[in-house]
Scaffold this motif. Structure first.
Motif, mmCIF file in Angstrom:
data_model
loop_
_atom_site.group_PDB
_atom_site.id
_atom_site.type_symbol
_atom_site.label_atom_id
_atom_site.label_comp_id
_atom_site.label_asym_id
_atom_site.label_seq_id
_atom_site.Cartn_x
_atom_site.Cartn_y
_atom_site.Cartn_z
ATOM 1 N N ILE A 30 0.822 -1.210 0.000
ATOM 2 C CA ILE A 30 0.000 0.000 0.000
ATOM 3 C C ILE A 30 0.859 1.264 0.000
ATOM 4 O O ILE A 30 0.667 2.157 -0.823
ATOM 5 C CB ILE A 30 -0.965 0.026 1.212
ATOM 6 N N LEU A 31 1.813 1.359 0.919
ATOM 7 C CA LEU A 31 2.620 2.581 1.028
ATOM 8 C C LEU A 31 3.865 2.582 0.149
ATOM 9 O O LEU A 31 4.476 3.625 -0.038
ATOM 10 C CB LEU A 31 3.013 2.832 2.485
ATOM 11 N N GLY A 32 4.259 1.425 -0.369
ATOM 12 C CA GLY A 32 5.409 1.358 -1.262
ATOM 13 C C GLY A 32 6.755 1.300 -0.575
ATOM 14 O O GLY A 32 7.787 1.546 -1.205
ATOM 15 N N CYS A 33 6.784 0.961 0.708
ATOM 16 C CA CYS A 33 8.048 0.850 1.437
ATOM 17 C C CYS A 33 8.761 -0.444 1.051
ATOM 18 O O CYS A 33 8.123 -1.454 0.780
ATOM 19 C CB CYS A 33 7.802 0.821 2.947
ATOM 20 N N LYS A 34 10.071 -0.407 1.088
ATOM 21 C CA LYS A 34 10.846 -1.640 0.938
ATOM 22 C C LYS A 34 11.120 -2.157 2.339
ATOM 23 O O LYS A 34 11.255 -1.386 3.274
ATOM 24 C CB LYS A 34 12.162 -1.354 0.222
ATOM 25 N N ASN A 35 11.168 -3.487 2.473
ATOM 26 C CA ASN A 35 11.534 -3.970 3.797
ATOM 27 C C ASN A 35 12.992 -4.408 3.785
ATOM 28 O O ASN A 35 13.550 -4.750 2.758
ATOM 29 C CB ASN A 35 10.580 -5.039 4.331
ATOM 30 N N GLY A 36 13.592 -4.313 4.971
ATOM 31 C CA GLY A 36 15.001 -4.652 5.138
ATOM 32 C C GLY A 36 15.138 -5.862 6.030
ATOM 33 O O GLY A 36 14.469 -6.872 5.832
ATOM 34 N N ARG A 37 15.961 -5.718 7.062
ATOM 35 C CA ARG A 37 16.180 -6.843 7.974
ATOM 36 C C ARG A 37 14.883 -7.205 8.678
ATOM 37 O O ARG A 37 13.985 -6.376 8.833
ATOM 38 C CB ARG A 37 17.247 -6.463 9.006
ATOM 39 N N GLU A 38 14.820 -8.455 9.109
ATOM 40 C CA GLU A 38 13.627 -8.891 9.838
ATOM 41 C C GLU A 38 13.927 -10.146 10.640
ATOM 42 O O GLU A 38 14.924 -10.820 10.426
ATOM 43 C CB GLU A 38 12.467 -9.147 8.880
ATOM 44 N N SER A 39 13.043 -10.417 11.567
ATOM 45 C CA SER A 39 13.084 -11.660 12.341
ATOM 46 C C SER A 39 11.638 -12.124 12.470
ATOM 47 O O SER A 39 10.748 -11.556 11.841
ATOM 48 C CB SER A 39 13.700 -11.418 13.731
ATOM 49 N N ASP A 40 11.400 -13.113 13.300
ATOM 50 C CA ASP A 40 10.018 -13.562 13.499
ATOM 51 C C ASP A 40 9.252 -12.624 14.426
ATOM 52 O O ASP A 40 8.046 -12.789 14.621
ATOM 53 C CB ASP A 40 9.980 -14.995 14.019
ATOM 54 N N TRP A 42 9.992 -8.863 14.329
ATOM 55 C CA TRP A 42 10.066 -7.485 13.851
ATOM 56 C C TRP A 42 10.450 -7.436 12.375
ATOM 57 O O TRP A 42 11.025 -8.386 11.845
ATOM 58 C CB TRP A 42 11.034 -6.639 14.679
ATOM 59 N N ILE A 43 10.127 -6.301 11.730
ATOM 60 C CA ILE A 43 10.491 -6.046 10.328
ATOM 61 C C ILE A 43 10.919 -4.580 10.218
ATOM 62 O O ILE A 43 10.232 -3.688 10.711
ATOM 63 C CB ILE A 43 9.300 -6.257 9.363
ATOM 64 N N ASP A 44 12.048 -4.345 9.547
ATOM 65 C CA ASP A 44 12.489 -2.988 9.199
ATOM 66 C C ASP A 44 11.828 -2.567 7.889
ATOM 67 O O ASP A 44 11.748 -3.366 6.955
ATOM 68 C CB ASP A 44 13.999 -2.964 8.926
ATOM 69 N N PHE A 45 11.394 -1.306 7.818
ATOM 70 C CA PHE A 45 10.864 -0.741 6.580
ATOM 71 C C PHE A 45 11.606 0.543 6.246
ATOM 72 O O PHE A 45 11.921 1.334 7.134
ATOM 73 C CB PHE A 45 9.367 -0.417 6.710
ATOM 74 N N ASP A 46 11.875 0.749 4.954
ATOM 75 C CA ASP A 46 12.419 2.008 4.457
ATOM 76 C C ASP A 46 11.217 2.905 4.200
ATOM 77 O O ASP A 46 10.515 2.769 3.205
ATOM 78 C CB ASP A 46 13.209 1.771 3.177
ATOM 79 N N PHE A 47 10.960 3.820 5.123
ATOM 80 C CA PHE A 47 9.801 4.703 5.095
ATOM 81 C C PHE A 47 10.250 6.073 4.627
ATOM 82 O O PHE A 47 10.665 6.897 5.427
ATOM 83 C CB PHE A 47 9.186 4.752 6.500
ATOM 84 N N PHE A 48 10.251 6.269 3.312
ATOM 85 C CA PHE A 48 10.669 7.532 2.725
ATOM 86 C C PHE A 48 12.080 7.907 3.169
ATOM 87 O O PHE A 48 12.380 9.056 3.456
ATOM 88 C CB PHE A 48 9.671 8.651 3.062
ATOM 89 N N GLY A 49 12.959 6.906 3.241
ATOM 90 C CA GLY A 49 14.337 7.137 3.631
ATOM 91 C C GLY A 49 14.594 7.067 5.120
ATOM 92 O O GLY A 49 15.711 7.268 5.569
ATOM 93 N N HIS A 50 13.562 6.787 5.907
ATOM 94 C CA HIS A 50 13.697 6.677 7.357
ATOM 95 C C HIS A 50 13.451 5.231 7.765
ATOM 96 O O HIS A 50 12.820 4.466 7.039
ATOM 97 C CB HIS A 50 12.700 7.606 8.055
ATOM 98 N N GLN A 51 13.925 4.862 8.927
ATOM 99 C CA GLN A 51 13.813 3.477 9.379
ATOM 100 C C GLN A 51 12.644 3.291 10.337
ATOM 101 O O GLN A 51 12.644 3.818 11.444
ATOM 102 C CB GLN A 51 15.106 3.040 10.073
ATOM 103 N N LEU A 52 11.663 2.531 9.884
ATOM 104 C CA LEU A 52 10.561 2.101 10.747
ATOM 105 C C LEU A 52 10.810 0.652 11.108
ATOM 106 O O LEU A 52 11.222 -0.137 10.258
ATOM 107 C CB LEU A 52 9.224 2.155 10.017
ATOM 108 N N VAL A 53 10.521 0.317 12.350
ATOM 109 C CA VAL A 53 10.639 -1.074 12.766
ATOM 110 C C VAL A 53 9.329 -1.486 13.415
ATOM 111 O O VAL A 53 8.946 -0.963 14.462
ATOM 112 C CB VAL A 53 11.814 -1.291 13.754
ATOM 113 N N ALA A 54 8.636 -2.413 12.756
ATOM 114 C CA ALA A 54 7.375 -2.939 13.274
ATOM 115 C C ALA A 54 7.705 -4.090 14.216
ATOM 116 O O ALA A 54 8.325 -5.073 13.800
ATOM 117 C CB ALA A 54 6.505 -3.432 12.119
#
Length: 150
Positions: A30-40, A42-54
């Motif tokens: 939906i938002l077009g973010c790329k995801n980076g590192r992850e585990s079972d 958490w997931i990192d997202f590239d949010f307009f050049g910033h790091q979000l971690v869910a």
């Protein structure tokens, strides 16, 4: 959506989600973010050049949301988002509409035709985290103290 690499500070935001796969679909599809590192958990997202971690939490541990009245809207007190360029915001709205995203607060203009004019909208992710996307007609007004009060 990824921002070009620039020599500027980036923010890092960790936030709770109750379903990692639903978060992945929302932030990537939906938002077009790329995801980076992850585990079972958490997931990192590239949010307009910033790091979000869910970070995965149990539903009963997800915080509730209080709202404040702003321009006749119940604005979630807890929210995050980005400020886009005016044209980028307009295209972003079209993309959200084409994907059938439900707006918590429909796109509208604040201070229309006046100093500090800005476009804004709110959406909610699958875990009930609220996001605001906005754009200023004149980005120099971003921190202007002479704007009318909210």
């Amino acid at each position: 959506m990824t921002a070009k690499s620039e020599n500027r500070p980036r923010f890092h935001l960790a936030f709770p989600v109750t379903d990692l796969e639903a978060a992945r679909r929302f932030y990537t599809d939906i938002l077009g973010c790329k995801n980076g590192r992850e585990s079972d958990r958490w997931i990192d997202f590239d949010f307009f050049g910033h790091q979000l971690v869910a970070h995965l939490v149990e539903p009963e541990d997800h915080p509730s949301v209080t709202t404040n009245a702003v321009d006749g809207h119940a604005v979630p007190a807890s929210h995050f988002g980005v400020i886009l360029e005016w044209d980028q915001y307009q295209q972003f709205v079209v993309n959200l509409e084409q994907k059938g995203v439900e707006f918590v607060i429909e796109p509208y203009l604040r201070f229309e035709g006046r100093q500090g004019e800005q476009a804004t909208l709110f959406v909610r992710d699958p875990s009930n985290n609220y996001l605001e996307f906005k754009a200023f007609r004149d980005i120099e007004m971003l921190f202007d103290k002479d704007l009318e009060s909210y």
